[in-house]
Design an enzyme around this catalytic site. Sequence first.
Site, PDB file in Angstrom:
ATOM      1  N   TYR A 186      -2.558  -5.632  -2.159  1.00  0.00           N
ATOM      2  CA  TYR A 186      -2.509  -6.554  -3.302  1.00  0.00           C
ATOM      3  C   TYR A 186      -2.832  -7.991  -2.879  1.00  0.00           C
ATOM      4  CZ  TYR A 186      -0.060  -2.820  -5.899  1.00  0.00           C
ATOM      5  OH  TYR A 186       0.279  -1.642  -6.526  1.00  0.00           O
ATOM      6  N   TRP A 211      -5.602   9.541 -11.816  1.00  0.00           N
ATOM      7  CA  TRP A 211      -4.793  10.330 -12.758  1.00  0.00           C
ATOM      8  C   TRP A 211      -5.590  10.783 -13.970  1.00  0.00           C
ATOM      9  CZ3 TRP A 211      -2.016  11.997  -9.414  1.00  0.00           C
ATOM     10  CH2 TRP A 211      -1.324  11.212  -8.505  1.00  0.00           C
ATOM     11  N   GLY A 259      10.559  -4.309 -11.267  1.00  0.00           N
ATOM     12  CA  GLY A 259      11.601  -4.026 -10.284  1.00  0.00           C
ATOM     13  C   GLY A 259      10.999  -3.669  -8.940  1.00  0.00           C
ATOM     14  N   ASP A 260      11.880  -3.500  -7.949  1.00  0.00           N
ATOM     15  CA  ASP A 260      11.480  -3.122  -6.592  1.00  0.00           C
ATOM     16  C   ASP A 260      12.332  -1.925  -6.188  1.00  0.00           C
ATOM     17  OD1 ASP A 260      11.247  -2.841  -3.791  1.00  0.00           O
ATOM     18  OD2 ASP A 260      10.814  -4.972  -3.531  1.00  0.00           O
ATOM     19  N   HIS A 289       3.820   9.314   1.073  1.00  0.00           N
ATOM     20  CA  HIS A 289       2.813   9.361   2.153  1.00  0.00           C
ATOM     21  C   HIS A 289       2.459   7.980   2.713  1.00  0.00           C
ATOM     22  CE1 HIS A 289      -1.189   8.842  -0.348  1.00  0.00           C
ATOM     23  NE2 HIS A 289      -0.296   7.913  -0.636  1.00  0.00           N
ATOM     24  N   ASP A 290       2.904   6.911   2.056  1.00  0.00           N
ATOM     25  CA  ASP A 290       2.574   5.559   2.516  1.00  0.00           C
ATOM     26  C   ASP A 290       3.456   5.059   3.654  1.00  0.00           C
ATOM     27  OD1 ASP A 290       0.500   5.030   0.717  1.00  0.00           O
ATOM     28  OD2 ASP A 290       1.853   4.266  -0.822  1.00  0.00           O
ATOM     29  N   ASN A 298      -6.980   8.463   6.207  1.00  0.00           N
ATOM     30  CA  ASN A 298      -6.998   7.220   5.440  1.00  0.00           C
ATOM     31  C   ASN A 298      -5.655   6.504   5.507  1.00  0.00           C
ATOM     32  OD1 ASN A 298      -8.751   5.599   3.533  1.00  0.00           O
ATOM     33  ND2 ASN A 298      -6.851   5.741   2.396  1.00  0.00           N
ATOM     34  N   GLN A 335      -5.048   2.583   6.667  1.00  0.00           N
ATOM     35  CA  GLN A 335      -4.655   1.653   5.601  1.00  0.00           C
ATOM     36  C   GLN A 335      -3.149   1.431   5.470  1.00  0.00           C
ATOM     37  OE1 GLN A 335      -5.990   2.680   1.598  1.00  0.00           O
ATOM     38  NE2 GLN A 335      -6.141   0.533   1.052  1.00  0.00           N
TER      39      GLN A 335
END
Length: 343
Positions: A146, A163, A233-234, A253-254, A300, A304
């Site tokens: 971001y 999606w 929110g977080d 997966h991040d 990937n 990343q």
Amino acid sequence: MDLELDYPFKLLEYFNGFRISKVIFSACELGVFDLLLQSQKPVSAAEVAQNLGTSGDGMERLLDVLVGIEILEVEHTEGTAYYSSTDVANLYLAKSSPKSLHDMIIYQSQTIYPLWNTMVDAVREGKNQNEKTFGLSSEDIFSAIYRSDEEMLKFMGLMNSTWVIDGHDVVTAFDLSGFKSVLDLGGCSGGLARELAKVYPASAVTVLDLPNVVQVAKRHFSEGDAAVHFQEGDFFDGDIPAADLYILARIIHDWKEDKCLQLLKKNHSCCPPGGGVLLVESLLFENRRGPIMAQIFSLNMLVQTEGKEHPPSYYMQLLNRAGFQEVQVCRTGKSYDAILAVK
């Protein structure tokens, strides 16, 4: 006799794979598919070039390769080639199509492609290449993803495209009609939430994401759709509102395992008995020898993020450790699969 030993056809096809990708990417970025969709008749390379502000020679070569890979069609009249789109190009490559993958392609071309150029370093170092590629910290992956309003919009476009083609299969992998309140954590543009709301109109569907993401989603992706609500929110550092079902789509997966376990435990404590979590990921086979798409996605993640793709047993064990006992797995046969865990 192995024909590949006589002449390496398959190897050469693989070597040139990046060139094929870049042909499609470039045509999308130039607006070729939109122009051909809007045209009521086949168009010459000179006309396409004039309309899109390119050289005639360069455009003709690009169009000819697109014909060669069967994305465009060509007909010859009085010595001039006239080009038109195939149904597949109109459906998936033109920006104005409801099933357009244009935003996915732009993200692949402008963000993923440069990152993959550092693959050797990623493999050597075992960490993401945001610093080398974009001059950004490799620690906070989403501050890299971001890094500007433009990049955020590109990433959200990628998620929305994903999606559009995979969402329906994911939300129908299990019968989710029993969950009356659904919270899509990190639901980004709301693309998956919208697919879920279409299938389960009786359920209240909310997307929870960072404040700046929610603001961009409402501005660019909400489509005036009252079926999906957005909440700022977080989910790592803040409170998670109560819900019958939490969706974590392309989230686990991040991140590294300890962070994921912490989040899943938080979900478990917030949902009522009979409530649950729906994980959406690209599942490896248990022996990790495929599917090839999941293996490529895992690479990937290396360049990343700080995560990777996993087989079902990994997610099942993680969910069990978080307190979920009843876990089901559904392979959709497409890019993304679903895992439902109930408390």
